[in-house]
Each structure stands twice: as C-alpha cells, then as structure tokens.
Design an enzyme around this catalytic site. Structure first.
Site, PDB file in Angstrom:
ATOM      1  N   SER A  21      -6.448   0.472   9.124  1.00  9.02           N
ATOM      2  CA  SER A  21      -7.480   0.162   8.120  1.00  9.02           C
ATOM      3  C   SER A  21      -7.508  -1.339   7.805  1.00  9.02           C
ATOM      4  CB  SER A  21      -7.291   0.995   6.848  1.00  9.02           C
ATOM      5  OG  SER A  21      -6.160   0.580   6.139  1.00  9.02           O
ATOM      6  N   ASN A  22      -6.368  -2.001   7.861  1.00  7.28           N
ATOM      7  CA  ASN A  22      -6.383  -3.464   7.669  1.00  7.28           C
ATOM      8  C   ASN A  22      -7.066  -4.158   8.843  1.00  7.28           C
ATOM      9  OD1 ASN A  22      -4.957  -4.522   5.157  1.00  7.28           O
ATOM     10  ND2 ASN A  22      -3.593  -2.864   5.825  1.00  7.28           N
ATOM     11  N   MET A  39       4.698  -1.165  13.496  1.00  5.14           N
ATOM     12  CA  MET A  39       5.967  -0.600  13.019  1.00  5.14           C
ATOM     13  C   MET A  39       7.160  -0.971  13.905  1.00  5.14           C
ATOM     14  SD  MET A  39       4.962   0.722  10.289  1.00  5.14           S
ATOM     15  CE  MET A  39       6.287   1.800   9.731  1.00  5.14           C
ATOM     16  N   ASN A  84       2.206 -11.094   8.331  1.00  2.68           N
ATOM     17  CA  ASN A  84       2.330  -9.650   8.111  1.00  2.68           C
ATOM     18  C   ASN A  84       1.744  -9.326   6.741  1.00  2.68           C
ATOM     19  OD1 ASN A  84       3.203  -6.939   8.538  1.00  2.68           O
ATOM     20  ND2 ASN A  84       4.986  -7.332   7.216  1.00  2.68           N
ATOM     21  N   HIS A 142       2.163  -6.522   3.591  1.00  2.90           N
ATOM     22  CA  HIS A 142       3.133  -5.544   3.080  1.00  2.90           C
ATOM     23  C   HIS A 142       2.637  -5.017   1.733  1.00  2.90           C
ATOM     24  CE1 HIS A 142       7.045  -3.665   2.583  1.00  2.90           C
ATOM     25  NE2 HIS A 142       6.997  -4.059   1.324  1.00  2.90           N
ATOM     26  N   ASP A 182      10.370  -8.256   6.312  1.00  2.00           N
ATOM     27  CA  ASP A 182       9.588  -8.540   5.096  1.00  2.00           C
ATOM     28  C   ASP A 182      10.195  -9.686   4.278  1.00  2.00           C
ATOM     29  OD1 ASP A 182       8.000  -6.334   5.827  1.00  2.00           O
ATOM     30  OD2 ASP A 182       9.236  -4.959   4.695  1.00  2.00           O
ATOM     31  N   ALA A 230      -6.626  -3.368  -2.202  1.00  2.00           N
ATOM     32  CA  ALA A 230      -6.302  -4.787  -2.427  1.00  2.00           C
ATOM     33  C   ALA A 230      -5.914  -5.461  -1.106  1.00  2.00           C
ATOM     34  CB  ALA A 230      -5.180  -4.912  -3.449  1.00  2.00           C
ATOM     35  N   GLU A 231      -5.181  -4.742  -0.264  1.00  2.00           N
ATOM     36  CA  GLU A 231      -4.806  -5.300   1.048  1.00  2.00           C
ATOM     37  C   GLU A 231      -6.053  -5.691   1.826  1.00  2.00           C
ATOM     38  OE1 GLU A 231      -1.863  -3.138   3.408  1.00  2.00           O
ATOM     39  OE2 GLU A 231      -1.285  -2.014   1.626  1.00  2.00           O
TER      40      GLU A 231
END
Ligand code: GRF
Length: 188
Positions: free
Chosen positions: A12-13, A83, A100, A102, A138, A166-167
C-alpha cells in the site's frame, strides 16, 4: 532521481508512491523499478499495471537484489514493507541512499507487532517514521515523522489503519523533498 521500491507484501505504501508519481507530485523523482523477495506480493501487480519494471528474487534474494540494483542504478531505494534485513554489502554500496518507513515514532517501538506494543505500553501518541537505513533494524537517522493520537477504544487494527493512512501521506512527501534537493551527484 531514479527510485527503486522494495516490497514483500501488500504494497500500500508503494501504491501511495505510485499514485503521487502519477499525479505529478513526486517529481523530479521517478519510480523506475519495484523488487520483491516474494512472488505473491500483491504490490507487484500494482507496479505492473503502472508499467514499472518489476523483479522477484525468491531464492538467493541478495544476489537477485544486487543484480537488480546494478541494472537499474537507482539514486534512492525505498523499503516499503520489505521484510528482509539488507546485508552490509548492499548498504555500503548504496551509501546512505536507502529509506525505510516504519509504523511507529522511532526510536520508540522498532521491530514487529508495533501497534499492540504501543497499546500495551499505554501510549497516547503513536505515528510513523521515514528514516535512513543503516546496518541496524529500524535504527538509522530520522528523516520525517507524522504523529497519530491513540484513542481509548483503539485496537491494534484500528490504530494500525490510522497510522497507515499517515504513512501514505508521509512517504511520498519525503521522497519528493529529497528529490527536489537531489543534485544527481552520486550516479552520474
Ligand atoms: C507498513 O506498515 C510499513 O510501515 C512497514 O510495513 C508495512 C508495509 O505495508 N514497514 P504495505 O506493504 O506498504 O501496505
């Protein structure tokens, strides 16, 4: 600025980045390739529809990815639900050009199962972070964040859905900002 996006699943991103590009909101960044370690990643179909170069590297994914990056020579790599932990060889080669996203306000809540841990800790605020990738998980420096308020009635699912929205706003914005400052210095 040539951008490669790496995914492992839903994408989706990736979809948000492609939508931004289609609407002219990513320029001068251009997504030139999408790679996945999983053939089943739903995001691949979205990329194919947009006629973006896609590649799956299922078995020896590190070699596959190295070949993909050598072929496409991206200026920026965006991990979007990829992943796998990138080996030092790829991180060194891309020298601070890997981003990245997160679903927490890093450095709080790195790793997986983020939203349940945020709720268990009684947090009132969560959010998402775009950060540069280093050799940790991360841990790289933060480029941008959006805060999301946690509601009393939230479940991991409902909080996760708001953070994901929000991402989708944050990632295209950050990529566009980096692109607008990009001088083409690395890959010429
Ligand atoms: C997102 O929550 C992202 O922050 C995390 O993995 C998820 C990927 O979702 N790294 P999608 O594949 O982009 O829908």
């Amino acid at each position: 600025m040539r951008v490669v996006v790496l995914i492992s699943g839903r994408g989706s991103n990736l979809g948000a980045l492609l939508r931004a590009m289609e609407r002219g909101r990513l320029a001068p960044a251009k997504i030139v390739g999408v790679g996945s370690d999983k053939e089943s990643a739903a995001g691949l179909e979205r990329a194919r529809q947009a006629e973006i170069d896609t590649q799956v590297f299922p078995r020896d994914w590190v070699r596959g990815l190295e070949g993909f990056l050598d072929r496409l020579r991206p200026d920026l790599v965006c991990l979007a639900g990829f992943m796998r932990i990138l080996p030092p060889s790829i991180i060194e080669k891309m020298e601070g050009r890997i981003l990245n996203i997160h679903p927490s306000l890093l450095p709080a809540f790195p790793g997986l199962q983020v939203h349940q841990r945020v709720l268990d800790a009684g947090m009132e605020i969560s959010g998402c972070t775009v950060h540069w990738v280093d050799e940790g998980v991360d841990t790289g420096s933060v480029v941008g964040q959006i805060m999301v308020a946690v509601k009393e009635e939230d479940t991991a699912q409902s909080l996760g859905a708001r953070v994901l929205e929000a991402e989708h706003r944050l990632y295209p914005r950050i990529v566009q900002t980096i692109a607008s400052e990009f001088k083409g210095e690395k890959n010429e």
